[in-house]
Design an enzyme around this catalytic site. Structure first.
Site, PDB file in Angstrom:
ATOM      1  N   ASP A   1       0.878  -1.170   0.000  1.00  0.00           N
ATOM      2  CA  ASP A   1       0.000   0.000   0.000  1.00  0.00           C
ATOM      3  C   ASP A   1       0.915   1.220   0.000  1.00  0.00           C
ATOM      4  O   ASP A   1       1.572   1.522   1.005  1.00  0.00           O
ATOM      5  CB  ASP A   1      -0.879  -0.026   1.254  1.00  0.00           C
ATOM      6  CG  ASP A   1      -1.868   1.131   1.299  1.00  0.00           C
ATOM      7  OD1 ASP A   1      -1.676   2.118   0.551  1.00  0.00           O
ATOM      8  OD2 ASP A   1      -2.826   1.068   2.102  1.00  0.00           O
ATOM      9  N   HIS A   2       0.958   1.916  -1.139  1.00  0.00           N
ATOM     10  CA  HIS A   2       1.944   2.987  -1.313  1.00  0.00           C
ATOM     11  C   HIS A   2       1.633   4.212  -0.448  1.00  0.00           C
ATOM     12  O   HIS A   2       2.460   5.118  -0.337  1.00  0.00           O
ATOM     13  CB  HIS A   2       2.024   3.393  -2.786  1.00  0.00           C
ATOM     14  CG  HIS A   2       3.403   3.797  -3.227  1.00  0.00           C
ATOM     15  ND1 HIS A   2       4.442   4.046  -2.335  1.00  0.00           N
ATOM     16  CD2 HIS A   2       3.933   4.013  -4.464  1.00  0.00           C
ATOM     17  CE1 HIS A   2       5.532   4.385  -3.004  1.00  0.00           C
ATOM     18  NE2 HIS A   2       5.245   4.371  -4.303  1.00  0.00           N
ATOM     19  N   ARG A   3       0.458   4.245   0.157  1.00  0.00           N
ATOM     20  CA  ARG A   3       0.159   5.337   1.083  1.00  0.00           C
ATOM     21  C   ARG A   3       0.992   5.199   2.357  1.00  0.00           C
ATOM     22  O   ARG A   3       1.254   6.179   3.050  1.00  0.00           O
ATOM     23  CB  ARG A   3      -1.324   5.345   1.466  1.00  0.00           C
ATOM     24  CG  ARG A   3      -2.285   5.569   0.309  1.00  0.00           C
ATOM     25  CD  ARG A   3      -3.713   5.370   0.772  1.00  0.00           C
ATOM     26  NE  ARG A   3      -3.942   4.023   1.308  1.00  0.00           N
ATOM     27  CZ  ARG A   3      -5.076   3.644   1.878  1.00  0.00           C
ATOM     28  NH1 ARG A   3      -6.084   4.493   2.009  1.00  0.00           N
ATOM     29  NH2 ARG A   3      -5.211   2.396   2.332  1.00  0.00           N
TER      30      ARG A   3
END
Length: 498
Positions: A470-472
């Protein structure tokens, strides 16, 4: 006699509804508290619903295949409630009456005790009843060896084995088959009963699973006319093979269906499959994850010659201890080692509170392909367990997931997930994160592939890895470092012992 209604209970945390897969009872059946009356598929698992009453089934309020909200009435029972003062009247008189022998008094006592139990009542726990259904044994025919005639699983097995021996003996004696009737309707009637004639109707009630009933409807076969010697709970039980055999034998309705298919020259070009239960939940969760978390996938390959040798050396020892040692146990240990170095991958994003929750425990989900779709049982506290213990737990959870006997609680609480698409021959993929986790790693097929060592191309066992993040929450650099750590431990598995 009082009528008691039974509502669909909450068979799992947060469950709002379930699909009634199959009824295990019919109106008129006698049940005891704890007997399984239905099988219900929720969005997490297939569960058995036990009765809360002793009594007789009065009415079923839901059809097989119907979605039923939790709290809706699904079945009612006729329950006999004792009246005040009945306790003394029901107690058997064991004293001899004038002119009555001791043997006669004993007989009267047994009859009185028998009268206390409703007709057809059998004392047996749910496990014994479930085994009886699986073996096709009429539980009322089993002689119980427990207190008060209670039937155990051992009693059911012994009865089944005795019946099989009897069937084998009977099979050696030639039996003349009944003459065929020219009328298709009479043929169906004769198949339904050994004493049937052309004017008799088919059975009034037949037990069959939904898939069998669907096949009968597709072939235009009256399921009550299909011959069978199998029974469940004392009722005729028909399987798919029975339906096909009957259709091929030339039943009137079956012939019509066959003629219709022949006229078109082909079968149906489309068919529908219900999108509900576990399959629908998987779809909704995957969509929520994919459209909520921006996925990035990092691909790499681990060279694992030493791991292959280590597993081969330990495999025989593990088998002697009754354990099937797979690569997955090593992978879980390597993953936990990587998570301890890079805890951001063992996390959850709480958007409402605006925080990232780092998990200091390691519950690893194992994605398992089942007939109902992908299920993810969770191995709890992986860091506290040895290789053999992990291997046993992984095998047990995966087996019960495929058999749909795993509980919802055993598929909750994961912090990171491993999926093994390599078992089906794949190498790389872009796995979808198991929300609300923030990362998932996919394993490709372990094969010998060309690698470069000291400027030379040599064959080596390699394991393709696909890490989705999850690149967040997780940056690409952290994903690469985590993967390198996992590769290091897989390449030198003895480090896992440290």
């Amino acid at each position: 006699m009082t009528v008691k209604e039974f509502e669909l209970p909450d068979v799992g945390e947060g469950i709002a509804e379930g699909e009634l897969v199959s009824w295990q009872v019919s109106p008129g059946d006698t049940v005891s508290e704890g007997d399984i009356v239905a099988e219900v598929e929720t969005d997490k698992a297939l569960v058995e619903v036990p009765s809360s009453y002793d009594g007789t089934v009065k009415e079923l309020f839901a059809e097989e295949g119907e979605m039923v909200p939790v709290g809706d009435v699904i079945i009612s029972f006729n329950v006999e409630e004792p009246e005040a003062g009945d306790a003394e009247a029901e107690a058997p008189d064991t004293e001899n009456k004038p002119g009555e022998s001791t043997e006669e008094a004993k007989t009267d006592t047994e009859e009185a005790a028998s009268a206390e139990t409703p007709d057809g009542r059998v004392f047996a726990p749910p496990a014994a009843r479930r085994l009886a259904r699986e073996l096709g044994v009429d539980i009322s025919d089993v002689e119980g060896s427990g207190p008060g005639g209670r039937v155990s699983e051992a009693d059911v097995r012994a009865h089944h084995e005795k019946a099989e021996e009897h069937d084998e003996t009977a099979a050696e004696t030639p039996v003349n088959p009944a003459a065929e009737d020219e009328s298709a309707g009479a043929s169906a009637g004769a198949a339904a009963s050994t004493t049937a004639t052309s004017g008799e109707a088919a059975r009034e009630k037949t037990l069959a699973v939904p898939a069998t009933r669907a096949l009968a409807e597709e072939l235009g076969v009256d399921i009550d006319a299909v011959p069978t010697e199998k029974t469940r709970d004392g009722q005729p039980f028909v399987e798919r093979e029975d339906v096909r055999a009957f259709a091929q034998s030339g039943g009137e309705a079956a012939e019509a269906a066959t003629a219709s298919a022949s006229a078109t020259g082909e079968g149906a070009r489309e068919e529908t499959v219900p999108y509900r239960g576990v399959r629908r939940t998987i779809g909704e969760q995957m969509a929520a994850s994919k459209y909520t978390a921006p996925h990035v996938t990092h691909h790499d390959t681990a060279v694992i010659d030493e791991l292959v040798e280590t597993r081969a050396d330990l495999k025989e020892t593990a088998e002697e201890k009754g354990t099937r040692l797979t690569y997955m146990a090593f992978v879980l240990k390597a993953v936990v080692a990587g998570l301890k170095e890079y805890p951001i991958l063992n996390s959850e994003l709480d958007e409402e509170e605006g925080v990232i929750r780092l998990k200091n425990y390691y519950n690893i989900g194992i994605a398992v392909a089942t007939d109902a779709g992908l299920m993810v049982p969770v191995v709890k506290n992986v860091d506290e367990k040895g290789l053999l213990e992990l291997a046993d737990e992984i095998n047990d959870l995966a087996t019960r997931a495929r058999e749909r006997s795993i509980s919802p609680e055993e598929m909750q609480g994961g912090t990171f997930t491993v999926t093994n698409f390599g078992a089906f021959g794949g190498e790389y993929a872009t796995p979808i994160i198991n929300h609300p986790e923030t990362a998932i790693i996919g394993l490709g097929a372990i094969e010998q592939r060309p690698v470069v060592e000291d400027s030379e191309v040599v064959p080596a066992h390699t394991l393709p890895l696909s890490l989705a993040i999850d690149h967040r929450v997780i940056d690409g650099a952290e994903a690469a470092k985590f993967t390198n750590t996992v590769k290091e431990y897989l390449a030198e598995p003895t480090k896992l012992l440290l």
